[in-house]
Scaffold this motif. Structure first.
Motif, PDB file in Angstrom:
ATOM      1  N   ILE A   1       0.835  -1.203   0.000  1.00 43.63           N
ATOM      2  CA  ILE A   1       0.000   0.000   0.000  1.00 43.63           C
ATOM      3  C   ILE A   1       0.868   1.252   0.000  1.00 43.63           C
ATOM      4  CG2 ILE A   1      -1.710   1.300   1.331  1.00 43.63           C
ATOM      5  CD1 ILE A   1      -2.528  -1.442   2.562  1.00 43.63           C
ATOM      6  N   ALA A   2       1.990   1.179   0.724  1.00 40.80           N
ATOM      7  CA  ALA A   2       2.870   2.333   0.853  1.00 40.80           C
ATOM      8  C   ALA A   2       4.304   1.844   0.963  1.00 40.80           C
ATOM      9  CB  ALA A   2       2.501   3.166   2.083  1.00 40.80           C
ATOM     10  N   ALA A   3       5.235   2.725   0.602  1.00 43.11           N
ATOM     11  CA  ALA A   3       6.655   2.386   0.642  1.00 43.11           C
ATOM     12  C   ALA A   3       7.440   3.605   1.085  1.00 43.11           C
ATOM     13  CB  ALA A   3       7.134   1.919  -0.726  1.00 43.11           C
ATOM     14  N   LYS A   4       8.506   3.362   1.821  1.00 38.72           N
ATOM     15  CA  LYS A   4       9.343   4.451   2.322  1.00 38.72           C
ATOM     16  C   LYS A   4      10.727   3.900   2.614  1.00 38.72           C
ATOM     17  CE  LYS A   4       9.535   7.791   6.158  1.00 38.72           C
ATOM     18  NZ  LYS A   4      10.828   7.355   6.729  1.00 38.72           N
ATOM     19  N   VAL A   5      11.761   4.639   2.215  1.00 41.60           N
ATOM     20  CA  VAL A   5      13.129   4.265   2.566  1.00 41.60           C
ATOM     21  C   VAL A   5      13.431   4.844   3.940  1.00 41.60           C
ATOM     22  CG1 VAL A   5      15.556   4.456   1.938  1.00 41.60           C
ATOM     23  CG2 VAL A   5      13.827   4.141   0.165  1.00 41.60           C
ATOM     24  N   SER A   6      13.988   4.030   4.817  1.00 43.91           N
ATOM     25  CA  SER A   6      14.256   4.465   6.182  1.00 43.91           C
ATOM     26  C   SER A   6      15.510   5.327   6.220  1.00 43.91           C
ATOM     27  CB  SER A   6      14.435   3.248   7.099  1.00 43.91           C
ATOM     28  OG  SER A   6      14.559   3.644   8.448  1.00 43.91           O
ATOM     29  N   GLY A   7      15.510   6.300   7.111  1.00 45.86           N
ATOM     30  CA  GLY A   7      16.694   7.133   7.294  1.00 45.86           C
ATOM     31  C   GLY A   7      16.849   8.168   6.197  1.00 45.86           C
ATOM     32  N   ALA A   8      18.112   8.488   5.876  1.00 46.09           N
ATOM     33  CA  ALA A   8      18.393   9.570   4.933  1.00 46.09           C
ATOM     34  C   ALA A   8      17.999   9.229   3.509  1.00 46.09           C
ATOM     35  CB  ALA A   8      19.874   9.944   4.995  1.00 46.09           C
ATOM     36  N   GLY A   9      17.886   7.936   3.193  1.00 48.73           N
ATOM     37  CA  GLY A   9      17.577   7.519   1.832  1.00 48.73           C
ATOM     38  C   GLY A   9      18.818   7.042   1.107  1.00 48.73           C
ATOM     39  N   GLY A  10      18.659   6.727  -0.164  1.00 48.45           N
ATOM     40  CA  GLY A  10      19.780   6.287  -0.974  1.00 48.45           C
ATOM     41  C   GLY A  10      20.039   4.796  -0.930  1.00 48.45           C
ATOM     42  N   GLY A  11      19.445   4.098   0.007  1.00 48.35           N
ATOM     43  CA  GLY A  11      19.670   2.670   0.167  1.00 48.35           C
ATOM     44  C   GLY A  11      19.303   2.250   1.586  1.00 48.35           C
ATOM     45  N   GLY A  12      19.895   1.165   2.037  1.00 46.21           N
ATOM     46  CA  GLY A  12      19.609   0.701   3.387  1.00 46.21           C
ATOM     47  C   GLY A  12      18.256   0.012   3.474  1.00 46.21           C
ATOM     48  N   PHE A  13      17.589   0.171   4.612  1.00 46.70           N
ATOM     49  CA  PHE A  13      16.316  -0.505   4.843  1.00 46.70           C
ATOM     50  C   PHE A  13      15.152   0.263   4.227  1.00 46.70           C
ATOM     51  CE2 PHE A  13      18.608  -2.964   8.002  1.00 46.70           C
ATOM     52  CZ  PHE A  13      17.984  -4.193   7.917  1.00 46.70           C
ATOM     53  N   MET A  14      14.182  -0.525   3.777  1.00 43.62           N
ATOM     54  CA  MET A  14      12.955   0.018   3.220  1.00 43.62           C
ATOM     55  C   MET A  14      11.778  -0.544   4.011  1.00 43.62           C
ATOM     56  SD  MET A  14      13.934  -0.688  -0.787  1.00 43.62           S
ATOM     57  CE  MET A  14      12.788   0.492  -1.486  1.00 43.62           C
ATOM     58  N   MET A  15      10.754   0.290   4.208  1.00 44.71           N
ATOM     59  CA  MET A  15       9.533  -0.126   4.896  1.00 44.71           C
ATOM     60  C   MET A  15       8.392  -0.200   3.902  1.00 44.71           C
ATOM     61  SD  MET A  15       9.351   1.968   8.473  1.00 44.71           S
ATOM     62  CE  MET A  15       9.501   3.541   7.655  1.00 44.71           C
ATOM     63  N   PHE A  16       7.588  -1.248   4.024  1.00 39.79           N
ATOM     64  CA  PHE A  16       6.416  -1.404   3.169  1.00 39.79           C
ATOM     65  C   PHE A  16       5.206  -1.661   4.051  1.00 39.79           C
ATOM     66  CE2 PHE A  16      10.059  -2.729   0.651  1.00 39.79           C
ATOM     67  CZ  PHE A  16       9.889  -1.962  -0.499  1.00 39.79           C
ATOM     68  N   LEU A  17       4.143  -0.929   3.795  1.00 41.82           N
ATOM     69  CA  LEU A  17       2.873  -1.159   4.477  1.00 41.82           C
ATOM     70  C   LEU A  17       2.005  -2.015   3.569  1.00 41.82           C
ATOM     71  CD1 LEU A  17       1.298  -0.257   7.098  1.00 41.82           C
ATOM     72  CD2 LEU A  17       0.141   1.391   5.611  1.00 41.82           C
ATOM     73  N   VAL A  18       1.460  -3.104   4.127  1.00 45.49           N
ATOM     74  CA  VAL A  18       0.711  -4.051   3.312  1.00 45.49           C
ATOM     75  C   VAL A  18      -0.452  -4.611   4.121  1.00 45.49           C
ATOM     76  CG1 VAL A  18       2.140  -6.030   4.003  1.00 45.49           C
ATOM     77  CG2 VAL A  18       0.958  -6.070   1.793  1.00 45.49           C
ATOM     78  N   GLU A  19      -1.551  -4.903   3.451  1.00 40.62           N
ATOM     79  CA  GLU A  19      -2.641  -5.637   4.085  1.00 40.62           C
ATOM     80  C   GLU A  19      -2.083  -6.987   4.540  1.00 40.62           C
ATOM     81  OE1 GLU A  19      -5.671  -7.627   5.498  1.00 40.62           O
ATOM     82  OE2 GLU A  19      -5.852  -5.482   5.008  1.00 40.62           O
ATOM     83  N   PRO A  20      -2.246  -7.355   5.821  1.00 42.55           N
ATOM     84  CA  PRO A  20      -1.608  -8.578   6.332  1.00 42.55           C
ATOM     85  C   PRO A  20      -1.887  -9.833   5.519  1.00 42.55           C
ATOM     86  CG  PRO A  20      -2.401  -7.260   8.157  1.00 42.55           C
ATOM     87  CD  PRO A  20      -2.870  -6.574   6.913  1.00 42.55           C
ATOM     88  N   SER A  21      -3.052  -9.921   4.884  1.00 44.89           N
ATOM     89  CA  SER A  21      -3.347 -11.114   4.081  1.00 44.89           C
ATOM     90  C   SER A  21      -2.447 -11.214   2.853  1.00 44.89           C
ATOM     91  CB  SER A  21      -4.819 -11.112   3.653  1.00 44.89           C
ATOM     92  OG  SER A  21      -5.096 -10.004   2.811  1.00 44.89           O
ATOM     93  N   LEU A  22      -1.826 -10.096   2.446  1.00 42.96           N
ATOM     94  CA  LEU A  22      -0.943 -10.086   1.278  1.00 42.96           C
ATOM     95  C   LEU A  22       0.531 -10.053   1.676  1.00 42.96           C
ATOM     96  CD1 LEU A  22      -2.865  -7.523  -0.968  1.00 42.96           C
ATOM     97  CD2 LEU A  22      -2.951 -10.021  -1.074  1.00 42.96           C
ATOM     98  N   ARG A  23       0.785 -10.147   2.959  1.00 45.42           N
ATOM     99  CA  ARG A  23       2.152 -10.009   3.451  1.00 45.42           C
ATOM    100  C   ARG A  23       3.098 -11.047   2.830  1.00 45.42           C
ATOM    101  NH1 ARG A  23       4.353  -7.896   8.480  1.00 45.42           N
ATOM    102  NH2 ARG A  23       6.446  -8.751   8.751  1.00 45.42           N
ATOM    103  N   HIS A  24       2.676 -12.302   2.820  1.00 49.16           N
ATOM    104  CA  HIS A  24       3.558 -13.357   2.313  1.00 49.16           C
ATOM    105  C   HIS A  24       3.835 -13.181   0.814  1.00 49.16           C
ATOM    106  CE1 HIS A  24       3.809 -15.564   6.020  1.00 49.16           C
ATOM    107  NE2 HIS A  24       2.495 -15.564   6.152  1.00 49.16           N
ATOM    108  N   ARG A  25       2.844 -12.723   0.075  1.00 48.93           N
ATOM    109  CA  ARG A  25       3.065 -12.479  -1.350  1.00 48.93           C
ATOM    110  C   ARG A  25       4.101 -11.375  -1.549  1.00 48.93           C
ATOM    111  NH1 ARG A  25      -1.834 -10.894  -5.392  1.00 48.93           N
ATOM    112  NH2 ARG A  25      -1.390  -8.762  -4.691  1.00 48.93           N
ATOM    113  N   LEU A  26       3.993 -10.322  -0.741  1.00 53.96           N
ATOM    114  CA  LEU A  26       4.970  -9.240  -0.814  1.00 53.96           C
ATOM    115  C   LEU A  26       6.361  -9.723  -0.434  1.00 53.96           C
ATOM    116  CD1 LEU A  26       5.884  -6.300  -1.041  1.00 53.96           C
ATOM    117  CD2 LEU A  26       5.042  -5.924   1.284  1.00 53.96           C
TER     118      LEU A  26
END
Length: 343
Positions: A291-316
């Motif tokens: 549903i949503a995506a965001k790079v954690s911290g300053a950006g450019g790489g590293g960890f990314m966060m994704f918001l997803v409906e829990p029923s679709l979590r495994h597919r993601l």
């Protein structure tokens, strides 16, 4: 032998990241919403009977040996370890050398976007505090860590990581002019935090980045009065306020909208915040149900966060694992930096 241990939690920046960086927060005030997770920076101090100083950075396989002295040269080598030692000796030990073996590690690599460097300094200061019985509270620990990194070592960056690590939990943090910081802990209902935890996927893109270089570009844009970058940072600050309200109400549709809006605003701050690899990962994640995506911290790489409906979590998760990164399971934690003594 007695050992003094400390650990401090890493954090997820949910909204407002970038508004805690000077000169923006000095001119306009910054507001950040973050939450700590059950991954940590660790520090152990063992007092030595010999006039020696040892630093063992276990996670990056780096070791330093020094003859005990009152001041270690920086910024060479393990500069965070050295400058933290220098400050402790100068301010809390009357300038007298300390004899110790320090071992450190972090559960996330440098450049991950989870605040690991600042969190490590918080853990080191807390370990010294446990050993020397220093009367330092959370604000003291965070401000001292900020001084080590941003003032003494002059490393470019923000302020939220130190306060998140010191206090722990979900915090709405205000950064006002003249280094005045107010940490507002949020009492979020347990069902909301459980749902958020279930709906977030944390993915390491395997693209480390040097946050200081990205933030230096951001700082330059503000200093030069670039209206596009300043207005984008204003939007990030507004998003922190909106995220606080949405989180308190458990409005997950709004949370997703804010995460997306913040990522679009974040990309306006510096040219290197996003790149083709991150864009492709986000596009693939959206096709898999994010549903949503965001790079954690300053950006450019590293960890990314994704918001997803829990029923679709495994597919993601399956779609993300087809790329070259890895998933990081996590839980939110409420405790900030902690220390204890092992005899």
């Amino acid at each position: 032998m007695t050992k003094y241990r400390a650990r401090a939690p890493l954090r997820l920046g949910l909204a407002g990241g970038g508004t805690d960086v000077s000169p923006y927060c000095d001119l306009y005030g910054g507001q950040v919403l973050n939450a700590t997770i059950n991954h940590y920076a660790h520090c152990t101090i063992e007092p030595l009977n010999t006039a020696a100083i040892e630093f063992h950075a276990l996670d990056i396989d780096q070791v330093e040996y020094h003859t005990a002295c009152s001041h270690l040269k920086v910024p060479e080598g393990l500069s965070l370890h050295r400058e933290t030692y220098n400050l402790i000796v100068e301010r809390f030990n009357d300038g007298k050398p300390l004899h110790l073996r320090m071992s450190t590690s972090a559960d996330a690599p440098p450049g991950s976007g989870l605040g690991s460097s600042s969190t490590l300094v918080v853990a080191m200061i807390q370990a010294y505090s446990e050993w020397l019985r220093l009367p330092l509270g959370e604000y003291d620990i965070a401000r001292t860590a900020f001084e080590v990194e941003r003032v003494r070592l002059k490393q470019t960056g923000g302020r939220q990581d130190q306060y998140a690590a010191a206090f722990g939990g979900v915090n709405y943090i205000e950064f006002r002019p003249e280094e005045h910081v107010v940490v507002n802990p949020l009492r979020i209902k347990s069902w909301i935090m459980n749902e958020l935890e279930t709906s977030l996927v944390l993915y390491y893109s395997s693209v480390p980045r040097e946050s200081s270089r990205i933030i230096e570009e951001q700082v330059k844009m503000v200093e030069q009065g670039e209206s596009e970058a300043i207005n984008a940072t204003h939007r990030l600050k507004e998003d922190a306020i909106r995220m606080k309200d949405a989180l308190l109400r458990g409005d997950f549709e709004k949370i997703g909208q804010i995460l997306n809006r913040s990522w679009e605003a974040k990309k306006m701050l510096a040219s290197s915040i996003s790149n083709s690899s991150l864009d492709e990962t986000i596009a693939e994640a959206r096709r898999a149900g994010a549903i949503a995506a965001k790079v954690s911290g300053a950006g450019g790489g590293g960890f990314m966060m994704f918001l997803v409906e829990p029923s679709l979590r495994h597919r993601l998760e399956r779609a993300l694992l087809e790329r070259r990164g890895r998933l990081l399971p996590f839980r939110f934690c409420v405790d900030g930096v902690e220390s204890w003594t092992v005899k």
